[in-house]
Motif scaffolding. Structure first.
Motif, PDB file in Angstrom:
ATOM      1  N   VAL A  88       0.836  -1.200   0.000  1.00 16.04           N
ATOM      2  CA  VAL A  88       0.000   0.000   0.000  1.00 16.04           C
ATOM      3  C   VAL A  88       0.873   1.253   0.000  1.00 16.04           C
ATOM      4  O   VAL A  88       0.603   2.216  -0.735  1.00 16.04           O
ATOM      5  CB  VAL A  88      -0.974  -0.013   1.202  1.00 16.04           C
ATOM      6  CG1 VAL A  88      -1.678   1.318   1.351  1.00 16.04           C
ATOM      7  CG2 VAL A  88      -1.984  -1.131   1.047  1.00 16.04           C
ATOM      8  N   LEU A  89       1.940   1.253   0.799  1.00 11.66           N
ATOM      9  CA  LEU A  89       2.819   2.419   0.863  1.00 11.66           C
ATOM     10  C   LEU A  89       3.519   2.663  -0.469  1.00 11.66           C
ATOM     11  O   LEU A  89       3.536   3.796  -0.975  1.00 11.66           O
ATOM     12  CB  LEU A  89       3.855   2.231   1.973  1.00 11.66           C
ATOM     13  CG  LEU A  89       4.811   3.387   2.204  1.00 11.66           C
ATOM     14  CD1 LEU A  89       4.044   4.623   2.674  1.00 11.66           C
ATOM     15  CD2 LEU A  89       5.861   3.017   3.228  1.00 11.66           C
ATOM     16  N   ILE A  90       4.049   1.621  -1.065  1.00 10.18           N
ATOM     17  CA  ILE A  90       4.705   1.761  -2.366  1.00 10.18           C
ATOM     18  C   ILE A  90       3.687   2.110  -3.442  1.00 10.18           C
ATOM     19  O   ILE A  90       3.949   2.931  -4.331  1.00 10.18           O
ATOM     20  CB  ILE A  90       5.478   0.476  -2.720  1.00 10.18           C
ATOM     21  CG1 ILE A  90       6.691   0.373  -1.801  1.00 10.18           C
ATOM     22  CG2 ILE A  90       5.906   0.463  -4.177  1.00 10.18           C
ATOM     23  CD1 ILE A  90       7.450  -0.917  -1.907  1.00 10.18           C
ATOM     24  N   MET A 130      -8.820  13.045  -8.595  1.00 13.60           N
ATOM     25  CA  MET A 130      -9.159  11.919  -7.739  1.00 13.60           C
ATOM     26  C   MET A 130      -8.489  12.134  -6.396  1.00 13.60           C
ATOM     27  O   MET A 130      -7.491  12.815  -6.295  1.00 13.60           O
ATOM     28  CB  MET A 130      -8.756  10.585  -8.362  1.00 13.60           C
ATOM     29  CG  MET A 130      -7.281  10.439  -8.635  1.00 13.60           C
ATOM     30  SD  MET A 130      -6.793   8.836  -9.280  1.00 13.60           S
ATOM     31  CE  MET A 130      -7.644   8.754 -10.805  1.00 13.60           C
ATOM     32  N   GLY A 131      -9.049  11.558  -5.378  1.00 13.31           N
ATOM     33  CA  GLY A 131      -8.546  11.755  -4.028  1.00 13.31           C
ATOM     34  C   GLY A 131      -7.378  10.843  -3.689  1.00 13.31           C
ATOM     35  O   GLY A 131      -6.873  10.086  -4.523  1.00 13.31           O
ATOM     36  N   ILE A 132      -6.967  10.905  -2.436  1.00 12.91           N
ATOM     37  CA  ILE A 132      -5.823  10.132  -1.973  1.00 12.91           C
ATOM     38  C   ILE A 132      -6.117   8.636  -2.023  1.00 12.91           C
ATOM     39  O   ILE A 132      -5.249   7.838  -2.394  1.00 12.91           O
ATOM     40  CB  ILE A 132      -5.426  10.573  -0.552  1.00 12.91           C
ATOM     41  CG1 ILE A 132      -4.800  11.952  -0.609  1.00 12.91           C
ATOM     42  CG2 ILE A 132      -4.489   9.585   0.099  1.00 12.91           C
ATOM     43  CD1 ILE A 132      -4.415  12.520   0.729  1.00 12.91           C
ATOM     44  N   ILE A 133      -7.332   8.251  -1.705  1.00 15.00           N
ATOM     45  CA  ILE A 133      -7.659   6.820  -1.704  1.00 15.00           C
ATOM     46  C   ILE A 133      -7.624   6.254  -3.122  1.00 15.00           C
ATOM     47  O   ILE A 133      -7.058   5.183  -3.352  1.00 15.00           O
ATOM     48  CB  ILE A 133      -9.021   6.571  -1.027  1.00 15.00           C
ATOM     49  CG1 ILE A 133      -8.905   6.934   0.439  1.00 15.00           C
ATOM     50  CG2 ILE A 133      -9.500   5.150  -1.239  1.00 15.00           C
ATOM     51  CD1 ILE A 133     -10.074   6.652   1.302  1.00 15.00           C
ATOM     52  N   MET A 134      -8.169   6.969  -4.081  1.00 14.53           N
ATOM     53  CA  MET A 134      -8.125   6.498  -5.471  1.00 14.53           C
ATOM     54  C   MET A 134      -6.697   6.492  -6.002  1.00 14.53           C
ATOM     55  O   MET A 134      -6.324   5.614  -6.784  1.00 14.53           O
ATOM     56  CB  MET A 134      -9.022   7.347  -6.370  1.00 14.53           C
ATOM     57  CG  MET A 134     -10.478   6.931  -6.341  1.00 14.53           C
ATOM     58  SD  MET A 134     -10.753   5.193  -6.721  1.00 14.53           S
ATOM     59  CE  MET A 134     -10.260   5.108  -8.415  1.00 14.53           C
ATOM     60  N   VAL A 165      -5.226   3.369  -4.641  1.00 17.74           N
ATOM     61  CA  VAL A 165      -5.786   2.204  -5.332  1.00 17.74           C
ATOM     62  C   VAL A 165      -5.159   2.049  -6.718  1.00 17.74           C
ATOM     63  O   VAL A 165      -4.763   0.945  -7.108  1.00 17.74           O
ATOM     64  CB  VAL A 165      -7.328   2.313  -5.428  1.00 17.74           C
ATOM     65  CG1 VAL A 165      -7.901   1.278  -6.372  1.00 17.74           C
ATOM     66  CG2 VAL A 165      -7.948   2.183  -4.057  1.00 17.74           C
ATOM     67  N   VAL A 166      -5.038   3.154  -7.454  1.00 17.35           N
ATOM     68  CA  VAL A 166      -4.435   3.095  -8.788  1.00 17.35           C
ATOM     69  C   VAL A 166      -2.973   2.669  -8.689  1.00 17.35           C
ATOM     70  O   VAL A 166      -2.498   1.852  -9.481  1.00 17.35           O
ATOM     71  CB  VAL A 166      -4.572   4.455  -9.514  1.00 17.35           C
ATOM     72  CG1 VAL A 166      -3.689   4.519 -10.734  1.00 17.35           C
ATOM     73  CG2 VAL A 166      -6.012   4.691  -9.907  1.00 17.35           C
ATOM     74  N   GLY A 167      -2.256   3.181  -7.696  1.00 13.50           N
ATOM     75  CA  GLY A 167      -0.862   2.795  -7.523  1.00 13.50           C
ATOM     76  C   GLY A 167      -0.701   1.327  -7.177  1.00 13.50           C
ATOM     77  O   GLY A 167       0.155   0.630  -7.731  1.00 13.50           O
ATOM     78  N   LEU A 170       1.219   8.619  -6.666  1.00 11.36           N
ATOM     79  CA  LEU A 170       1.545  10.059  -6.644  1.00 11.36           C
ATOM     80  C   LEU A 170       2.507  10.433  -7.764  1.00 11.36           C
ATOM     81  O   LEU A 170       2.317  11.442  -8.453  1.00 11.36           O
ATOM     82  CB  LEU A 170       2.146  10.445  -5.291  1.00 11.36           C
ATOM     83  CG  LEU A 170       1.192  10.533  -4.115  1.00 11.36           C
ATOM     84  CD1 LEU A 170       1.979  10.857  -2.843  1.00 11.36           C
ATOM     85  CD2 LEU A 170       0.126  11.580  -4.348  1.00 11.36           C
ATOM     86  N   ILE A 171       3.531   9.625  -7.947  1.00 12.49           N
ATOM     87  CA  ILE A 171       4.507   9.908  -9.007  1.00 12.49           C
ATOM     88  C   ILE A 171       3.856   9.784 -10.373  1.00 12.49           C
ATOM     89  O   ILE A 171       4.097  10.607 -11.268  1.00 12.49           O
ATOM     90  CB  ILE A 171       5.730   8.987  -8.870  1.00 12.49           C
ATOM     91  CG1 ILE A 171       6.504   9.356  -7.597  1.00 12.49           C
ATOM     92  CG2 ILE A 171       6.636   9.077 -10.084  1.00 12.49           C
ATOM     93  CD1 ILE A 171       7.621   8.424  -7.252  1.00 12.49           C
ATOM     94  N   ALA A 172       2.996   8.779 -10.550  1.00 13.76           N
ATOM     95  CA  ALA A 172       2.307   8.605 -11.829  1.00 13.76           C
ATOM     96  C   ALA A 172       1.414   9.802 -12.135  1.00 13.76           C
ATOM     97  O   ALA A 172       1.371  10.278 -13.272  1.00 13.76           O
ATOM     98  CB  ALA A 172       1.483   7.321 -11.811  1.00 13.76           C
ATOM     99  N   ARG A 173       0.710  10.308 -11.114  1.00 12.70           N
ATOM    100  CA  ARG A 173      -0.142  11.487 -11.331  1.00 12.70           C
ATOM    101  C   ARG A 173       0.689  12.715 -11.646  1.00 12.70           C
ATOM    102  O   ARG A 173       0.256  13.587 -12.398  1.00 12.70           O
ATOM    103  CB  ARG A 173      -1.011  11.754 -10.107  1.00 12.70           C
ATOM    104  CG  ARG A 173      -2.199  10.818 -10.054  1.00 12.70           C
ATOM    105  CD  ARG A 173      -3.146  11.121  -8.951  1.00 12.70           C
ATOM    106  NE  ARG A 173      -3.631  12.479  -8.989  1.00 12.70           N
ATOM    107  CZ  ARG A 173      -4.237  13.073  -7.987  1.00 12.70           C
ATOM    108  NH1 ARG A 173      -4.433  12.431  -6.864  1.00 12.70           N
ATOM    109  NH2 ARG A 173      -4.665  14.306  -8.094  1.00 12.70           N
ATOM    110  N   ALA A 174       1.891  12.812 -11.084  1.00 12.29           N
ATOM    111  CA  ALA A 174       2.757  13.961 -11.367  1.00 12.29           C
ATOM    112  C   ALA A 174       3.349  13.879 -12.769  1.00 12.29           C
ATOM    113  O   ALA A 174       3.542  14.904 -13.426  1.00 12.29           O
ATOM    114  CB  ALA A 174       3.877  14.035 -10.327  1.00 12.29           C
TER     115      ALA A 174
END
Length: 83
Positions: A7-9, A27-31, A34-36, A15-19
């Motif tokens: 979950v941490l990774i 999308m929020g932190i939970i999504m 989930v995507v990560g 986050l890196i993918a969204r950047a």
């Protein structure tokens, strides 16, 4: 403990993918997490299918980010608003 690391990774990979991926991903932190995580799992599965990883060996961090970017692109195509 491995679930916590996944979950941490996955969160960091999301986050890196969204950047990295251009465009508006509202999308929020939970999504993002989930995507990560799903990106990491997809990269592991595809890597094992292609022979890059052995069973029980997780995908690398870069592969997890790439998997998350692919899922973000698919997510954007699915949720695209029709004008």
């Amino acid at each position: 403990m491995s679930i916590v690391w996944t979950v941490l990774i996955g969160f960091v990979a999301g986050l890196i993918a969204r950047a990295i991926k251009p465009g508006d991903d509202s999308m929020g932190i939970i999504m993002t997490t989930v995507v990560g995580v799903l990106g990491a799992l997809a990269a592991t599965y595809i890597g094992q299918a292609l022979g890059w990883y052995t069973a029980g060996q997780g995908a690398g961090f870069i592969a997890s980010v790439v998997g998350a970017i692919v899922l973000l692109i698919i997510w954007g195509l699915v949720t695209k608003k029709k004008a």
